[in-house]
Design a protein around this motif. Structure first.
Motif, PDB file in Angstrom:
ATOM      1  N   HIS A 106       0.809  -1.311  -0.393  1.00 28.39           N
ATOM      2  CA  HIS A 106      -0.387  -0.032  -0.067  1.00 28.39           C
ATOM      3  C   HIS A 106       1.152   1.137   0.245  1.00 28.39           C
ATOM      4  O   HIS A 106       0.978   2.211  -0.833  1.00 28.39           O
ATOM      5  N   THR A 107       2.100   1.363   0.479  1.00 27.52           N
ATOM      6  CA  THR A 107       3.089   2.465   1.016  1.00 27.52           C
ATOM      7  C   THR A 107       3.096   2.276  -0.179  1.00 27.52           C
ATOM      8  O   THR A 107       3.912   3.923  -1.107  1.00 27.52           O
ATOM      9  N   ARG A 108       4.122   1.562  -0.826  1.00 23.85           N
ATOM     10  CA  ARG A 108       4.854   1.257  -2.295  1.00 23.85           C
ATOM     11  C   ARG A 108       3.426   2.027  -3.474  1.00 23.85           C
ATOM     12  O   ARG A 108       3.749   3.094  -4.710  1.00 23.85           O
ATOM     13  N   LEU A 109       1.920   1.717  -3.657  1.00 25.53           N
ATOM     14  CA  LEU A 109       1.029   1.927  -4.540  1.00 25.53           C
ATOM     15  C   LEU A 109       1.243   4.281  -3.652  1.00 25.53           C
ATOM     16  O   LEU A 109       1.115   4.276  -5.526  1.00 25.53           O
ATOM     17  N   LEU A 110       0.861   4.393  -3.032  1.00 26.55           N
ATOM     18  CA  LEU A 110       0.461   5.882  -2.439  1.00 26.55           C
ATOM     19  C   LEU A 110       2.300   6.638  -2.790  1.00 26.55           C
ATOM     20  O   LEU A 110       1.975   7.908  -3.381  1.00 26.55           O
ATOM     21  N   ARG A 111       3.124   5.685  -3.330  1.00 28.12           N
ATOM     22  CA  ARG A 111       4.116   6.900  -3.678  1.00 28.12           C
ATOM     23  C   ARG A 111       4.568   6.466  -5.047  1.00 28.12           C
ATOM     24  O   ARG A 111       5.227   7.304  -5.190  1.00 28.12           O
ATOM     25  N   SER A 112       3.707   5.850  -5.602  1.00 36.41           N
ATOM     26  CA  SER A 112       4.007   5.142  -7.126  1.00 36.41           C
ATOM     27  C   SER A 112       3.250   6.838  -7.866  1.00 36.41           C
ATOM     28  O   SER A 112       2.031   7.387  -7.648  1.00 36.41           O
ATOM     29  N   THR A 113       4.235   7.428  -9.169  1.00 33.57           N
ATOM     30  CA  THR A 113       3.515   7.941 -10.111  1.00 33.57           C
ATOM     31  C   THR A 113       2.082   7.756 -10.492  1.00 33.57           C
ATOM     32  O   THR A 113       0.928   8.619 -11.044  1.00 33.57           O
ATOM     33  N   HIS A 114       2.782   6.076 -11.684  1.00 36.77           N
ATOM     34  CA  HIS A 114       1.423   6.266 -11.900  1.00 36.77           C
ATOM     35  C   HIS A 114       1.440   4.934 -11.651  1.00 36.77           C
ATOM     36  O   HIS A 114       1.536   3.919 -11.722  1.00 36.77           O
ATOM     37  N   ARG A 115       0.095   5.099 -11.140  1.00 32.68           N
ATOM     38  CA  ARG A 115      -0.217   3.587 -10.305  1.00 32.68           C
ATOM     39  C   ARG A 115      -1.039   2.721 -10.691  1.00 32.68           C
ATOM     40  O   ARG A 115      -0.890   1.361 -10.318  1.00 32.68           O
ATOM     41  N   GLU A 116      -2.408   2.718 -12.030  1.00 26.42           N
ATOM     42  CA  GLU A 116      -2.468   2.081 -12.869  1.00 26.42           C
ATOM     43  C   GLU A 116      -1.257   1.020 -13.144  1.00 26.42           C
ATOM     44  O   GLU A 116      -1.121  -0.328 -13.256  1.00 26.42           O
ATOM     45  N   ARG A 117      -0.106   1.598 -14.455  1.00 21.70           N
ATOM     46  CA  ARG A 117       1.402   1.736 -14.626  1.00 21.70           C
ATOM     47  C   ARG A 117       1.625   0.000 -12.948  1.00 21.70           C
ATOM     48  O   ARG A 117       1.838  -0.470 -13.474  1.00 21.70           O
ATOM     49  N   TRP A 118       1.820   0.813 -12.111  1.00 21.57           N
ATOM     50  CA  TRP A 118       1.988  -0.032 -11.105  1.00 21.57           C
ATOM     51  C   TRP A 118       1.283  -1.058 -10.726  1.00 21.57           C
ATOM     52  O   TRP A 118       2.108  -2.525 -10.221  1.00 21.57           O
ATOM     53  N   TRP A 119       0.320  -0.893 -11.097  1.00 25.44           N
ATOM     54  CA  TRP A 119      -0.790  -2.382 -10.415  1.00 25.44           C
ATOM     55  C   TRP A 119      -0.297  -3.179 -11.932  1.00 25.44           C
ATOM     56  O   TRP A 119      -0.495  -4.367 -11.737  1.00 25.44           O
ATOM     57  N   GLN A 120      -0.860  -3.030 -13.407  1.00 22.42           N
ATOM     58  CA  GLN A 120      -0.302  -3.916 -14.080  1.00 22.42           C
ATOM     59  C   GLN A 120       0.812  -4.590 -13.841  1.00 22.42           C
ATOM     60  O   GLN A 120       1.317  -5.596 -13.807  1.00 22.42           O
ATOM     61  N   ALA A 121       2.247  -4.260 -13.237  1.00 25.77           N
ATOM     62  CA  ALA A 121       3.731  -4.875 -13.407  1.00 25.77           C
ATOM     63  C   ALA A 121       4.135  -5.527 -12.681  1.00 25.77           C
ATOM     64  O   ALA A 121       4.527  -6.669 -12.420  1.00 25.77           O
ATOM     65  N   LEU A 122       2.807  -5.177 -11.010  1.00 22.96           N
ATOM     66  CA  LEU A 122       3.220  -5.780  -9.930  1.00 22.96           C
ATOM     67  C   LEU A 122       1.840  -7.435 -10.518  1.00 22.96           C
ATOM     68  O   LEU A 122       2.666  -8.394  -9.989  1.00 22.96           O
ATOM     69  N   THR A 123       1.099  -6.994 -11.088  1.00 21.64           N
ATOM     70  CA  THR A 123       0.567  -8.471 -11.230  1.00 21.64           C
ATOM     71  C   THR A 123       0.691  -9.361 -12.688  1.00 21.64           C
ATOM     72  O   THR A 123      -0.073  -9.849 -13.352  1.00 21.64           O
ATOM     73  N   GLY A 124       1.639  -8.587 -13.477  1.00 20.84           N
ATOM     74  CA  GLY A 124       1.068  -8.750 -15.009  1.00 20.84           C
ATOM     75  C   GLY A 124       1.799  -9.586 -15.054  1.00 20.84           C
ATOM     76  O   GLY A 124       2.904 -10.527 -15.908  1.00 20.84           O
TER      77      GLY A 124
END
Length: 281
Positions: free
Chosen positions: A263-281
């Motif tokens: 969650h902390t990494r998500l909040l610090r991410s500039t592009h959150r949707e891209r972060w999620w896609q990279a995490l789950t891709g």
């Protein structure tokens, strides 16, 4: 105190004594579940917990679940307010495939109360082919909502609305722009099962125990954990496999700690949707 960008931990009312420890991280909070959820809220407030707390009656789940066309309870709303919730949740019933009337009935009734969150427990089709109709209804309503999405078919990416009774997809909802989301502490609280169903995750004395494994991002039954080391502040670099014999609370503390880190990494991410896609891709 508000819910914005919070990742909540959803627990049973019987977890009232352990719950504050699971939600001790900044940016967290609690959702108590069940008919006695408001009593659990009252208890943790009296014991000094000052984080966000919600109460989900969960009438929409189980073999005796209530239909979405059933009326909402003003008494349930009042009980939550008196107990000290951050915002009251409606005690909605289940909205089946194509049941637009039930969807609109819940939203219309919820509009009678200021600040009340309309809970929308929906068949999986509402997050897939019927997604445009769901989004249009929520937009017309204009008030706060929380989705509970039944397990089933593939979805077209995360919906940007708060989630209850979710698993790791709670992070996806936050990445898509949801104000908050809640991850269930047990398998049964991470799903809205179709009825009839067979419970997954393996119930046993002490409750089902599954540990969150970052790679791949998933809750894994403790019996299937490998020996890879976990750096979280609960495990301290020890093998994940040690959680096979750990108490349920320790497993859940591991889960909440790993969730907090993500969650902390998500909040610090500039592009959150891209972060999620990279995490789950």
């Amino acid at each position: 105190m508000d819910l914005r960008e919070r990742l909540l931990i959803q627990v049973s009312a019987r977890d009232v004594y352990d719950a504050p420890a699971l939600a001790a991280h900044p940016g967290s909070g609690l959702v108590f579940t069940g008919q006695a959820a408001h009593d659990a809220v009252r208890m943790v407030r009296r014991r000094g917990y000052d984080g966000p707390v919600l109460a989900d009656r969960r009438r929409y789940a189980g073999s005796a679940r209530v239909a979405g066309s059933a009326g909402l309870s003003a008494e349930w709303i009042a009980d939550q307010v008196e107990a000290g919730v951050t915002a009251p949740l409606t005690d909605s019933g289940y909205i089946g495939r194509g049941e637009a009337g039930a969807l609109h009935a819940i939203l219309e009734q919820a509009a009678a109360w200021d600040g009340v969150i309309a809970v929308l427990p929906v068949h999986a089709s509402w997050a897939a082919e019927a997604r445009p109709a769901l989004e249009a209804a929520i937009t017309t309503f204009g008030g706060p909502v929380a989705l509970v999405i039944e397990d089933a078919a593939a979805r077209r990416g995360p919906l940007p609305y708060p989630l209850l009774s979710a698993g790791v997809e709670a992070l996806g909802a936050l990445a898509a722009g949801a104000d908050w989301a809640a991850v269930g502490v047990r398998e049964v609280l991470r799903h809205l099962y179709p009825e009839p169903h067979e419970v997954r995750g393996g119930w046993r004395r002490g409750g089902a125990r599954s540990a969150l494994v970052p790679e791949p991002l998933a809750f894994v039954p403790v019996e299937r954990l490998g020996r890879g080391a976990c750096p979280c502040s609960v495990c301290h670099g020890r093998p994940l496999s040690r959680l096979r014999d750990a108490p349920e609370l320790e497993v859940n503390l591991h889960n909440s700690t790993v969730l907090h880190r993500l969650h902390t990494r998500l909040l610090r991410s500039t592009h959150r949707e891209r972060w999620w896609q990279a995490l789950t891709g």
